[in-house]
Design a protein around this motif. Structure first.
Motif, PDB file in Angstrom:
ATOM      1  N   LEU A 118      50.721  35.337  69.693  1.00  0.00           N
ATOM      2  CA  LEU A 118      49.508  34.972  68.977  1.00  0.00           C
ATOM      3  C   LEU A 118      49.862  33.914  67.944  1.00  0.00           C
ATOM      4  O   LEU A 118      50.781  34.105  67.148  1.00  0.00           O
ATOM      5  CB  LEU A 118      48.913  36.202  68.285  1.00  0.00           C
ATOM      6  CG  LEU A 118      47.653  35.974  67.451  1.00  0.00           C
ATOM      7  CD1 LEU A 118      46.472  35.593  68.338  1.00  0.00           C
ATOM      8  CD2 LEU A 118      47.325  37.224  66.647  1.00  0.00           C
ATOM      9  N   ALA A 157      50.870  40.107  69.312  1.00  0.00           N
ATOM     10  CA  ALA A 157      49.690  40.977  69.330  1.00  0.00           C
ATOM     11  C   ALA A 157      49.902  42.055  70.389  1.00  0.00           C
ATOM     12  O   ALA A 157      50.230  41.749  71.533  1.00  0.00           O
ATOM     13  CB  ALA A 157      48.435  40.166  69.643  1.00  0.00           C
ATOM     14  N   ILE A 217      49.304  43.499  65.020  1.00  0.00           N
ATOM     15  CA  ILE A 217      49.750  42.107  64.996  1.00  0.00           C
ATOM     16  C   ILE A 217      50.958  42.079  64.071  1.00  0.00           C
ATOM     17  O   ILE A 217      50.876  42.530  62.923  1.00  0.00           O
ATOM     18  CB  ILE A 217      48.670  41.143  64.489  1.00  0.00           C
ATOM     19  CG1 ILE A 217      47.403  41.245  65.334  1.00  0.00           C
ATOM     20  CG2 ILE A 217      49.203  39.706  64.488  1.00  0.00           C
ATOM     21  CD1 ILE A 217      46.223  40.447  64.787  1.00  0.00           C
TER      22      ILE A 217
END
Length: 100
Positions: free
Chosen positions: A7, A16, A29
């Motif tokens: 990500l 993620a 995350i």
């Protein structure tokens, strides 16, 4: 099902993770410094019982997707996160950028 994706947030790289569980999803995350997570995160445990580990983490409640986790306000953060300028109420995205 488990999904792990890179990500990018404003040019910074994170990972993620989505774990699809019965009737809910587990969302995270992270990078090598810390992480944000959905409401399943026990911030009190990290801040109290594991305080010596100085874990950088924050929790957002009511999110169902990684995108929502990025934009939701962090409802609770660990004590160690405050050293990185994190505050309860800031968005997940803003918190992540402070540890990038």
């Amino acid at each position: 099902m488990l999904t792990v994706n890179p990500l990018e947030v404003e040019g910074m790289h994170f990972t993620a993770v989505t774990v699809e569980l019965p009737k809910t999803n587990l969302l995270v995350i992270s990078n090598e410094v810390g992480y944000i997570m959905c409401g399943a995160l026990d911030v009190d445990l990290l801040s109290e019982d594991l305080a010596d580990r100085k874990i950088i983490a924050g929790r957002a409640k009511g999110v169902k997707t990684i995108e929502q986790l990025l934009h939701a306000p962090l409802e609770k953060i660990t004590d160690a996160s405050k050293g990185y300028g994190w505050q309860a109420g800031m968005t997940g995205k803003d918190a992540l950028l402070k540890i990038a």
